[in-house]
Design an enzyme around this catalytic site. Structure first.
Site, PDB file in Angstrom:
ATOM      1  N   ASP A 582       0.861  -1.188   0.000  1.00 58.20           N
ATOM      2  CA  ASP A 582       0.000   0.000   0.000  1.00 58.20           C
ATOM      3  C   ASP A 582       0.891   1.230   0.000  1.00 58.20           C
ATOM      4  O   ASP A 582       1.106   1.853   1.041  1.00 58.20           O
ATOM      5  CB  ASP A 582      -0.908  -0.031   1.231  1.00 58.20           C
ATOM      6  CG  ASP A 582      -1.964   1.067   1.167  1.00 58.20           C
ATOM      7  OD1 ASP A 582      -2.131   1.666   0.087  1.00 58.20           O
ATOM      8  OD2 ASP A 582      -2.610   1.307   2.194  1.00 58.20           O
ATOM      9  N   GLU A 591      -1.466   0.977  -8.472  1.00 59.87           N
ATOM     10  CA  GLU A 591      -2.076   2.037  -9.270  1.00 59.87           C
ATOM     11  C   GLU A 591      -3.597   1.836  -9.279  1.00 59.87           C
ATOM     12  O   GLU A 591      -4.115   0.782  -8.858  1.00 59.87           O
ATOM     13  CB  GLU A 591      -1.527   2.032 -10.708  1.00 59.87           C
ATOM     14  CG  GLU A 591      -1.886   3.311 -11.465  1.00 59.87           C
ATOM     15  CD  GLU A 591      -1.085   3.523 -12.750  1.00 59.87           C
ATOM     16  OE1 GLU A 591      -0.288   2.639 -13.118  1.00 59.87           O
ATOM     17  OE2 GLU A 591      -1.282   4.583 -13.369  1.00 59.87           O
TER      18      GLU A 591
END
Ligand SMILES: [Ca+2]
Ligand SMILES: [Ca+2]
Length: 612
Positions: A582, A591
């Site tokens: 993360d 993304e």
């Protein structure tokens, strides 16, 4: 699709300080959908535990009363996660309530709810992703969930000409003698590029959700969305998707224009040979910055010059397919727009047939490549959409003459931006009057074969996600959800509960039943993703920028193309389903993108409708 500039990597060391925001709960060895369970849906939890014998488990309710108990099913060693796993199936519990916990030995799970309509908010949040990534308009506080998500309009006027000069490989591109006004649309992903092939499949997915669900009442009826067009009398899902359709239409090359482009499958490493073509009706592949911009970057601060790139045959067919779909959906809603769409679809399709081998061969800075060397699926998809809209024999002949059609079911790959044959099948399956009985059966059996392959993959996975590649690719969560889309279509076609259970398995995985104990959707679940690779939602890099809004889907584990600085640190050290972080720097792992959020909208809306 995007890349960080190398100069930004030096900033990596300052990230650690800002990433410790409000603490999130620690990962638990007891993993399940962090939105809980629907009363009538399957209920599966996965437990990471080295014990080789079954473990005793109990389900206790909010008042501490045992509602169910049993012994775990020992799954054993699971290669995708690198873990030793047990499963708890408590599907028999149908009592709604809050505060349930699973107790396995000395370990208690986090509390969870059993309740209907757990995807009601998620489907709206997932659709909100698209509003929040609109180009050319200000993102207004009244339409977003937090004031810090508002921002000025980015790229408010985009009258662009074609890139000219040398690309990274040293090929000299001639440019073009026109400009196109390509203002608007959505930003593609973490960057501010706008790419027609990714736009086409995203538009198709959202419009297909409308086509599948609206006949029994649209999930996104006018006024339900948080968008400027709420209350205009048109379904809010259609309003949002029209934003991108208008952009797609603007990317079409004017009639009569001749361009010099590389034609045919030219070899990498050799200078490209350019040939003149009649390019009228083709679509430019993309519009983006001439150099990569850094992170964080509010879109209105983008300092780079932007250009058109392409056209390509793949982009042209994406325009044809999405615009054909528009041509039937808006026929009764806005006939003039429908006519404009269908006209663009026809001229694009004709242009693609005239120029069937114009590939994305340029090596340009500043934007994703989006190359695709196999276009039989794009031709099949466009012909299928045009046939579904017009019923004309020529399009039927084209789709049935396709190597996709003759190769079914093997040629029906997972839906992705470069693989769209199955999208055509989904459309054809929903319009059975257009095909004779034998052809209908062929479409149906191909979709069932796809769904069965997904279920077979799920049966081989400890976490039972319906996707079991050797290694997980970039955007693996989108494949999980696109498989869920096909499973849902087949559930509708057959009425068989096992296909719906496969959809539930896919969403359970995405929302927490995974070895990271992670909800890959921001703002949903106890441990949601919150540092996406996105130029504006880059709070981790600079606290002046916001955290993401709820409803954004991370691309998910990627064990096969680990090119970003965070992925490089993990490479060789993570089991495939654990190759994720993360982290805003992790463009290969974390993304967000329009073509990933679109199936999240589709699947959330379908499950919300079907009590999943
Ligand atoms: Ca509306
Ligand atoms: Ca393709």
């Amino acid at each position: 699709m995007s890349r960080l500039l190398p100069r930004l990597l030096a900033a990596a060391s300052v990230l650690a300080a800002s990433s410790a925001l409000a603490a999130e709960p620690a990962a638990s060895p007891i993993r399940f959908n962090q939105l809980g369970f629907a009363p009538d849906a399957p209920k599966l939890a996965v437990v990471a535990d080295s014990a080789s014998a079954p473990l005793s488990w109990r389900l206790v309710d909010g008042r501490g009363r045992t509602q169910a108990s049993g012994r775990t099913e020992v799954v054993g060693a699971d290669s995708a996660s690198g873990e030793h796993l047990h499963r708890i199936d408590f599907s028999g519990v149908r009592t709604a309530g809050d505060g349930f916990k699973l107790v396995v030995g000395q370990t208690q799970s986090r509390p969870f709810a059993i309740q209907p309509a757990r995807y009601e908010r998620l489907k709206f949040d997932a659709l909100g992703y698209f509003y929040e990534n609109r180009a050319a308009v200000p993102i207004e506080p009244r339409f977003v969930s937090r004031p810090d998500l508002a921002r000025p309009a980015g790229h408010p006027s985009e009258k662009l000409t074609c890139f000219s000069g040398k690309d990274n490989a040293g090929n000299t591109w001639p440019g073009c003698d026109y400009t196109l006004d390509v203002t608007g649309g959505w930003y593609d992903a973490g960057d501010h590029g706008k790419y027609v092939v990714n736009a086409g499949v995203s538009v198709w997915t959202l419009l297909n959700a409308y086509e599948r669900l609206a006949p029994k009442g649209s999930p996104f009826a006018d006024g339900r969305g948080r968008i400027p067009e709420a209350g205009n009398g048109v379904d809010d899902l259609l309003d949002e998707t029209r934003v991108e359709l208008e952009f797609l239409l603007r990317m079409q090359v004017p009639q009569g224009k001749r361009l010099s482009v590389p034609v045919g499958a030219q070899g990498r490493g050799k200078p490209l040979v350019f040939s003149p073509i009649d390019a009228g009706g083709m679509a430019h592949l993309k519009a983006h910055d001439q150099r990569w911009t850094g992170l964080p970057m509010r879109p209105d601060k983008d300092p780079e010059t932007r250009f058109l790139y392409g056209p390509t045959t793949s982009a042209t067919l994406n325009l044809a397919a999405a615009a054909a779909q528009c041509g039937r959906i808006w026929r009764t809603i806005d006939p003039a727009f429908a006519e404009r769409c269908l006209g663009a679809a026809r001229s694009a399709y004709a242009a693609a047939k005239r120029n069937p081998e114009v590939y994305a061969l340029g090596d340009f800075a500043g934007g994703g490549g989006y190359g695709d060397s196999k276009l039989a699926d794009e031709f099949f998809w466009a012909a299928s959409e045009l046939y579904a809209t017009t019923g004309e024999a020529a399009f039927l002949a084209d789709l049935k003459g396709s190597s996709v059609w003759t190769g079914l079911p093997q040629t029906a790959d997972d839906i992705a931006w470069p693989a769209v044959a199955t999208a055509g099948l989904v459309t054809l399956a929903a319009r059975p009057g257009g095909l004779d009985a034998a052809d209908q059966a062929k479409v149906r059996s191909a979709l069932v074969a796809n769904a069965d392959r997904a279920l077979a993959d799920g049966a081989r996975q400890g976490y039972r996600l319906p996707y079991a590649p050797e290694g997980y690719p970039w955007g693996s969560n989108s494949t999980v959800l696109n498989r869920a889309l096909v499973l849902a279509v087949v559930a509708d076609l057959t009425g068989e509960a096992r296909y719906k259970a496969g959809v539930v398995d896919a969403m359970d995985y995405v929302l927490g039943r995974n070895p990271l104990d992670r909800s890959f959707v921001s703002g949903h679940g106890a441990r949601p993703m919150r540092n996406p690779h996105h130029r504006f939602w880059a709070h981790q890099m600079d606290p002046a920028f916001p955290l993401p809004p709820p409803g954004a889907l991370s691309g998910g584990p990627n064990s096969t193309s680990m090119g970003d600085p965070v992925a490089l640190e993990l490479k060789g050290k993570c089991a495939p389903l654990k190759c994720w972080a993360d982290d805003t720097r992790a463009y290969a792992l974390n993304e967000v993108a329009i073509n990933w959020n679109a199936p999240l909208v589709w699947v959330a809306a379908w499950l919300d409708r079907n009590g999943g």
